[in-house]
Write a protein that holds these residues in place. Structure first.
Motif, mmCIF file in Angstrom:
data_model
loop_
_atom_site.group_PDB
_atom_site.id
_atom_site.type_symbol
_atom_site.label_atom_id
_atom_site.label_comp_id
_atom_site.label_asym_id
_atom_site.label_seq_id
_atom_site.Cartn_x
_atom_site.Cartn_y
_atom_site.Cartn_z
ATOM 1 N N ASN A 24 -3.859 -0.460 -3.166
ATOM 2 C CA ASN A 24 -4.282 0.933 -2.976
ATOM 3 C C ASN A 24 -5.657 1.236 -3.582
ATOM 4 O OD1 ASN A 24 -2.225 2.577 -1.524
ATOM 5 N ND2 ASN A 24 -0.887 1.613 -3.044
ATOM 6 N N MET A 53 -6.988 1.315 4.389
ATOM 7 C CA MET A 53 -6.212 2.079 3.406
ATOM 8 C C MET A 53 -6.181 3.580 3.698
ATOM 9 S SD MET A 53 -5.178 -0.372 1.719
ATOM 10 C CE MET A 53 -5.703 -2.061 1.918
ATOM 11 N N ALA A 57 0.892 -1.177 0.000
ATOM 12 C CA ALA A 57 0.000 0.000 0.000
ATOM 13 C C ALA A 57 0.924 1.220 0.000
ATOM 14 C CB ALA A 57 -0.927 -0.041 1.197
#
Ligand code: SF4
Length: 332
Positions: A52, A72, A29
């Motif tokens: 992501n 996230m 991420a």
């Protein structure tokens, strides 16, 4: 040069599926820890799965009063989120004590929980390290172990968990939401991390095909009396030698109704002893009581030479953090 391949996951099911079928794949991420580790060959995935774009990028209040922090969402957006600042200032304070503004802008909540130890020997591929290479030994036990653990150690590893966020989440009784093949589950953060035991290469209890999707916080955020005290070698951009997340609920006579204390920088996981917290209930919030508590929390602590100072440092930090928590309203 190590060759790696890359793919972008479309959603969480796709991420879990890819994780299950691609050999030696890692999720990426923000990449603030993983890329560092790849550059120095400490972690050598053959494939990166970019998560992501799978969602879980909002902070949402649930009908039952819990707050869900998407995996996230960046650490910066979480720490400054209105609901977090208002309801869980302990978490906000802990997160803002971590890393640098640039790193907090990139690092995600899920990634924060998954970051690896900062043991120097783990990062040095010339040195033995059971966490990096199982069975190779532990260079820290007889080496320079100033930053290392004093509680919950094994003969295989004395590393500490580095996350400030995880320490605050532990004090707040957060729950980690994960998705795996065909199912989702929730893991109390107090059960998410593990002690090193005989297999210190395993940091936590996340399954190999599972992915963190969120972190849930219970309604009680201890927003009146809290403190995150982080003691480190320099005032910013440094990991904790010792940290204390302290949260209290007091009555009008300063009698303790509830107490939560989690320690960072002292063990392979955020350290918490609910049985000690219960003993505070009904007692007056006072320095001598806090010192007794500190003694109980550090019972059995063991130094390895360079880190012996941490035992007394942690005790004093606990007393100070609890005093700061009591006086929080007067300070603000
Ligand atoms: Fe490796 Fe753990 Fe020893 Fe550090 S303390 S060298 S991470 S085995």
């Amino acid at each position: 040069m190590n060759r790696i391949t890359y793919s972008r996951a479309q959603d969480v099911d796709d991420a879990v599926h890819q994780l299950g079928i691609i050999n030696n794949a890692k999720l990426i991420a923000g990449g603030t820890n993983l890329l560092d580790l790849m550059k120095i060959n400490v972690m050598q995935p053959d494939h990166l799965i970019d998560v992501n774009h799978i969602g879980f990028n909002t902070i949402t209040a649930e009908a039952n009063g819990w707050l869900n922090l998407g995996a996230m969402v960046t650490n910066a957006d979480t720490a400054y989120h209105e609901a977090v600042v208002r309801q869980y200032p302990l978490l906000s304070e802990a997160m803002l004590s971590a890393a640098s503004a640039q790193l907090r802008n990139m690092a995600t909540n899920g990634g924060n929980l998954m970051q690896r130890t900062r043991c120097y020997y783990f990062y040095d591929t010339a040195m033995p390290c059971n966490k990096r290479k199982p069975g190779s030994g532990c260079a820290a036990i007889d080496g320079f172990n100033r930053m290392h653990a004093i509680l919950g150690n094994s003969a295989q590893c004395i590393a500490v968990h580095p996350s400030d966020m995880a320490v605050a989440l532990t004090a707040l009784d957060a729950v980690v939401c994960v998705s795996g093949p065909g199912s989702a589950r929730e893991i109390p953060i107090t059960s998410f991390y593990r002690l090193p035991g005989e297999d210190p290469h395993i940091d936590n209890n996340l399954g190999p095909d599972e992915i963190i999707t969120g972190i849930k916080l219970p309604p009680s955020g201890f927003s009146k009396h809290y403190s995150y005290l982080k003691l480190r070698d320099r005032p910013s951009y440094a990991f904790a030698l010792v940290s204390v997340a302290a949260a209290l609920e007091l009555d009008t006579n300063h009698k303790i109704l509830k107490a939560r204390i989690a320690l960072g920088g002292v063990a392979h996981k955020p350290w918490r002893m609910p049985e000690v917290e219960v003993r505070l209930e009904g007692k007056l919030a006072a320095a001598d009581i806090f010192r007794e508590t500190a003694e109980m929390l550090l019972e059995g602590a063991q130094g390895y030479g360079h880190n012996n100072f941490k035992i007394e440092l942690a005790k004093r930090a606990i007393v100070r953090a609890l005093e700061q928590a009591v006086n929080k309203q007067a300070e603000s």
